[in-house]
Structures are given as C-alpha cells and as structure tokens.
Design an enzyme around this catalytic site. Structure first.
Site, PDB file in Angstrom:
ATOM      1  CB  SER A 138      40.046  43.302  41.742  1.00  0.00           C
ATOM      2  OG  SER A 138      40.053  42.849  43.077  1.00  0.00           O
ATOM      3  CE1 TYR A 151      43.710  39.126  40.105  1.00  0.00           C
ATOM      4  CE2 TYR A 151      43.187  40.283  42.144  1.00  0.00           C
ATOM      5  CZ  TYR A 151      42.796  39.792  40.910  1.00  0.00           C
ATOM      6  OH  TYR A 151      41.510  39.980  40.482  1.00  0.00           O
TER       7      TYR A 151
END
Length: 335
Positions: A138, A151
C-alpha cells in the site's frame, strides 16, 4: 499443463478481482479466506471461466493452517506457480481507542499473514527452483496516516520483510522471486465491514480506483522481474512526498486526515465488522464508491513499462544529440 495461482483473501474486494484476473488468463486458482459464502461464489466464477478452482477456508494468521492449505493445493491442483499475499484486516480509530487485542489481530492478519503465506509458498517453490510470490502492499507502507496506525504499521513491516526476503533469494541464486505491489485507495467492500470507532463511515483518501486496476497490477507483478510496482497517483505522491517532505506531511495529515477518511453519514450502531469473524454473505469485488472510482492508472502503465520508456527516452536523446551535432557541423562548413 495448467498454471496454478493461490490468492489469499480471495473471497472479496481486491482478492476477488485478482481471482477473476488469473482465471481469465488461463490459471487454475486456489482461494484462501475465512468467509465460506464469498469463497464459494468466487470458485463458481473461476469454473465459469473454464478453469479449476479449489476453496480452502483458513485464517492466514494461523501459520499451520496456511502450511496445510499449501500442501492441499499442491496435492489437489498441482505445483503452485504464483502465490498472492492479499489478505488483511484493519481498524479505523485513534491509536488510543484501539485495544491491545485489536492491534494484535490487525498485525497478525495483515503482516504475519503475508509472512505465513510466503513461508508456505517457499516450502514448495524453493525445492523446485521456480515460482513467484506477490506481496500486496500500500501507499501506507511508506507513509503512515492517522486513524490507521495498526494497518500502517503492518504494511511498513511487510516492506522491511520483503527487502530482507529479496536479498536472501538473490543469495540463494534461485529462480524463485518476489514483487511487491503498492496500492492506493480501492473501491472494495472493506469500508463497509472494517471495524470503525469513528463518527462517520470510513472511506478511502484521494482518488479511488476500481479493484480491477489492482488485480491487473497484481497479475502483471506475477509476470515481472521488477522489485516493486506503484499503482495510482496517490501512491506515487505518498512515496515521494514522504521522502522529500515527511514533517510537512505530518502537519498536513494532522489537520486533514481525520475528516478526509470519513463520509458524512454516521456509522450505524448495528454495523458488523470482520476483524475477528467474517461477515456472512457474498460481498463481491466492488464497494460503494463506483460513482467516483476510476478504472485506469497511468502510474501502473509507467511502472510496468519503465524499461521501455527509459530506452525510448535514451533513443530520443540520442537522436536529438545527433541532430545538434549535425547542425553544428553544417555551421562550421559555412564558416
């Protein structure tokens, strides 16, 4: 002989779109996830594409379960050619509102899930000296943002693990390789089932991309020698912005990052999340942002064709230099 791909988190979202992408390109696909409804629906889509599907219901945070899944896939489908580590869990909340149990759960699924998947794949790939592992990362692997500390921490951890893994594979002189795909915000069902301790419904930040863009990137990565592929303008901005002006980004995100990750509608009091248990039903690949999501990424095209672009640029520079030298030579002749 059919090629075999394994996709963790293959029941919905990016994983579901990735399963379709591999099946459409002639792969038999094994799907690993917790939710049975989505797994069965994804398997039917693989079979409708004329390929074999194998459903394995497992939690990627359980290393033994992932090892057992890999062994079963090898026994029932055949040698694994590509392993895609896609499964993750998350929570939208201020760090101090996240319990230790919640934080550990996000880390176990998002980080250790990729470690467990990689280990399971390598147990079979390394003896054969062939195979490809794709780690799904990501923009937040480079740039942490508020409300997603667990996360972001897990994605940063994957990045460090990946660097180390690549070095070891190079040392082994094996044809087994790994590529990491860094993704932007994607229109998936996760924003409707992720645990949220916020006033407003969670949403992705910046330009939103359709899951098929991510799936194409993952498929391309499975057939690339590149170390990393960046998908979407926000990913490029996050990577380079953090390198150039990290403290300024801290200030900016401190002012804007809370509101930009919430929609106006409030979080429903009876909202169900999938942090510890899957949410029943088949949730498909797309979320609720179809009206604003784009299905193209110029950055992905450039990342996949960087070598060709570089050669073309060098060629253009060489031609330009040739014209310049010829022009100067003509000017000398006139003198």
């Amino acid at each position: 002989m059919a090629r075999i791909a394994v996709v963790t988190g293959g029941s919905a979202g990016i994983g579901r779109a990735t399963v379709r992408e591999f099946a459409a390109n002639g792969y038999d696909v094994a799907l690993i996830a917790r939710g049975r409804d989505g797994l069965d629906a994804a398997a039917r889509e693989v079979e409708e594409a004329g390929r074999r599907a194998l459903v394995v219901q497992a939690d990627v945070s359980d290393a033994k379960a992932v090892d057992d899944a890999a062994a079963r896939i090898e026994a029932e489908l055949g040698p694994i050619d590509v392993w895609v580590n896609n499964a993750f869990a998350g929570i939208f909340a201020r760090f101090m509102d996240v319990t230790a149990e919640e934080y550990e759960r996000v880390t176990a699924v998002t980080y250790l899930g990729q470690v467990n998947g990689t280990r399971a794949a390598l147990r079979h790939m390394l003896p054969r000296g062939a195979g490809k592992i794709v780690l799904v990362g990501s923009a937040l692997a480079y740039r942490g943002i508020p409300l997603q500390s667990a996360y972001c921490g897990a994605k940063h951890a994957i990045q460090g693990f990946f660097d180390s893994l690549r070095c070891e594979l190079i040392h082994e002189k094996t044809d087994v390789s790994a590529t990491m795909v860094q993704l932007p915000g994607v229109n998936t069902p996760q924003f409707d089932w992720i645990r949220a301790k916020l006033p407003g419904e969670p949403r992705p930040v910046g330009t939103v991309y359709q899951p098929e863009v991510a799936a194409r990137a993952i498929f391309d990565a499975a057939h690339s020698t590149r170390k990393e592929m960046l998908v979407g303008g926000p990913t490029v901005q996050a990577v380079w912005g953090n390198k150039i002006a990290s403290p300024l980004l801290d200030e900016y995100l401190g002012r804007t990052g809370f509101q930009s990750q919430q929609d106006p509608q409030p979080v429903s009091p009876d909202r169900r999340d999938n942090l510890f248990e899957p949410v029943p039903g088949d949730h498909g690949a797309h979320g609720r942002f179809d009206d604003e999501a784009t299905d193209r990424s110029a950055e992905l095209w450039f990342s996949a064709h960087k070598k060709k672009v570089g050669i073309a640029a060098l060629g253009a520079a060489a031609i330009g230099a040739g014209f310049m030298l010829a022009s100067r030579a003509r000017e000398r002749e006139k003198i």
